[in-house]
Design a protein around this motif. Structure first.
Motif, PDB file in Angstrom:
ATOM      1  N   MET A  64      -6.557  -2.457   0.859  1.00 34.18           N
ATOM      2  CA  MET A  64      -5.444  -3.275   0.408  1.00 34.18           C
ATOM      3  C   MET A  64      -5.233  -4.474   1.328  1.00 34.18           C
ATOM      4  SD  MET A  64      -4.545  -2.063  -2.414  1.00 34.18           S
ATOM      5  CE  MET A  64      -3.224  -3.265  -2.575  1.00 34.18           C
ATOM      6  N   GLY A  90      -1.233  -1.322  -4.390  1.00 40.58           N
ATOM      7  CA  GLY A  90      -2.095  -0.163  -4.512  1.00 40.58           C
ATOM      8  C   GLY A  90      -1.302   1.112  -4.312  1.00 40.58           C
ATOM      9  N   ALA A 122       0.879  -1.169   0.000  1.00 40.20           N
ATOM     10  CA  ALA A 122       0.000   0.000   0.000  1.00 40.20           C
ATOM     11  C   ALA A 122       0.915   1.217   0.000  1.00 40.20           C
ATOM     12  CB  ALA A 122      -0.919   0.001   1.214  1.00 40.20           C
ATOM     13  N   ARG A 160      -7.406  -7.212   0.210  1.00 33.61           N
ATOM     14  CA  ARG A 160      -6.867  -7.893  -0.971  1.00 33.61           C
ATOM     15  C   ARG A 160      -5.774  -8.886  -0.575  1.00 33.61           C
ATOM     16  NH1 ARG A 160      -5.136  -4.547  -6.056  1.00 33.61           N
ATOM     17  NH2 ARG A 160      -4.829  -6.724  -6.664  1.00 33.61           N
TER      18      ARG A 160
END
Length: 340
Positions: A313, A260, A156, A316
């Motif tokens: 994130m 991300g 992230a 994910r």
């Protein structure tokens, strides 16, 4: 001749007094800053240096890496409290930054810092955390994922440095000192008074167009940058990073974890197109999120948005982790009971 020698002698004496006064001023300033802002958390010895870190909360692990001239208070300022209810949050002072030390001859290269951080994560029992990197910390997070893929669950990245940038941002040009000797001389003489004089202008650039928090110097740890060791560490980081980041973009396609990127559209330090969209273009499935009108210091100025981005994130990262665990259980030998 005698008169000339006398004048030269007086000049050297005055120069010595001025330099001595500057050294004393730098040392006293550093001592006062450290009394006002003592270390947070605890420390651990890694690679011959000491890593200062803060470990709080429980749940899926997050590892937060700060940027150039920063330290862990960049994250504890307002972002930490938004994460610890759901995550184990580990924040460190990078080698040579904050209260972490770097051995005198150790490399400040991005890959070298990533290696030290990988060993640190292993030492404190972090298993495939979501790594959150801000600015230069983003470049180090990328290096960590590229060189130690088994230790990273996902990335992230907050306003990360990801690609070569021909010009050093004006706010950091004073750190471009390649000579180790000259760097040390400036750190102990001119760096502290110049930082005090130029600090407000530099901060306006780094934070802009967002306002600089009124308590950045204390709660945000800004005063720690007045110490000679902070100047030396930041200068080493900048000189080395500029030289090394050229080699990284060709490898981004090898990243195999969720990635991300969060950027401010008005960032005055790193261009969102060059460092954000260019990275995401190399990574099918990567996320890119832009905060309209925001500047570079997102952990301070957009903490709520950062927290939501990090949480997304983390979700994910959790999905492939859950799949790996199901596959592990399914492939484990089935034990049958005896008798019956």
């Amino acid at each position: 001749m005698i008169a000339i020698a006398w004048i030269v002698g007086i000049g050297l004496l005055l120069l010595g007094l001025v330099l001595g006064g500057l050294v004393v001023f730098a040392a006293r300033t550093a001592r006062r800053v450290e009394q006002a802002l003592p270390p947070l958390g605890r420390s651990i010895k890694i690679d011959g240096g000491r890593i200062q870190y803060f470990d709080q909360g429980s749940g899926p692990a997050l590892l937060l890496i700060h940027g150039l001239t920063g330290q862990m208070r960049h994250f504890t300022y307002s972002l930490l409290d938004k994460l610890t209810a759901d995550y184990r949050v580990v924040i460190l002072d990078r080698p040579g930054s904050g209260y972490s030390t770097r051995p005198p001859l150790a490399s400040a290269a991005i890959a070298a810092q990533a290696r030290t951080i990988a060993r640190f994560a292993e030492a404190i029992g972090l298993e495939r955390p979501l790594v959150v990197g801000h600015s230069l910390g983003g470049a180090i997070a990328l290096s960590l994922a590229l060189n130690f893929p088994g230790q990273v669950g996902g990335l992230a990245l907050l306003a990360p440095a990801t690609h070569p940038q021909p010009d050093v941002p004006p706010a950091f040009q004073g750190l471009v000192i390649r000579s180790r000797l000259l760097r040390g001389i400036i750190a102990w003489t001119l760096a502290t008074p110049l930082a005090i004089r130029n600090g407000p202008h530099v901060l306006e650039t780094v934070f802009g167009p967002d306002p600089v928090p009124g308590d950045f110097a204390t709660k945000g740890g800004g005063l720690l940058s007045l110490r000679p060791c902070a100047f030396i560490g930041a200068s080493c980081d900048l000189v080395t990073a500029v030289a090394q980041i050229d080699d990284m973009p060709a490898r981004y396609q090898d990243l195999a974890v969720p990635v991300g990127v969060l950027f401010g559209s008005a960032d005055r330090i790193l261009d969102p197109t060059v460092h954000g969209q260019a990275l995401v273009a190399k990574l099918p499935g990567a996320d890119f999120e832009l905060i309209e009108g925001a500047g570079h210091m997102l952990p301070f100025t957009a903490a709520e948005r950062c927290a939501r981005f990090i949480a997304r994130m983390a979700q994910r990262v959790a999905k492939p982790a859950a799949l790996r665990e199901r596959n592990r259980v399914a492939s484990s030998p089935v034990k049958t009971g005896e008798g019956g």
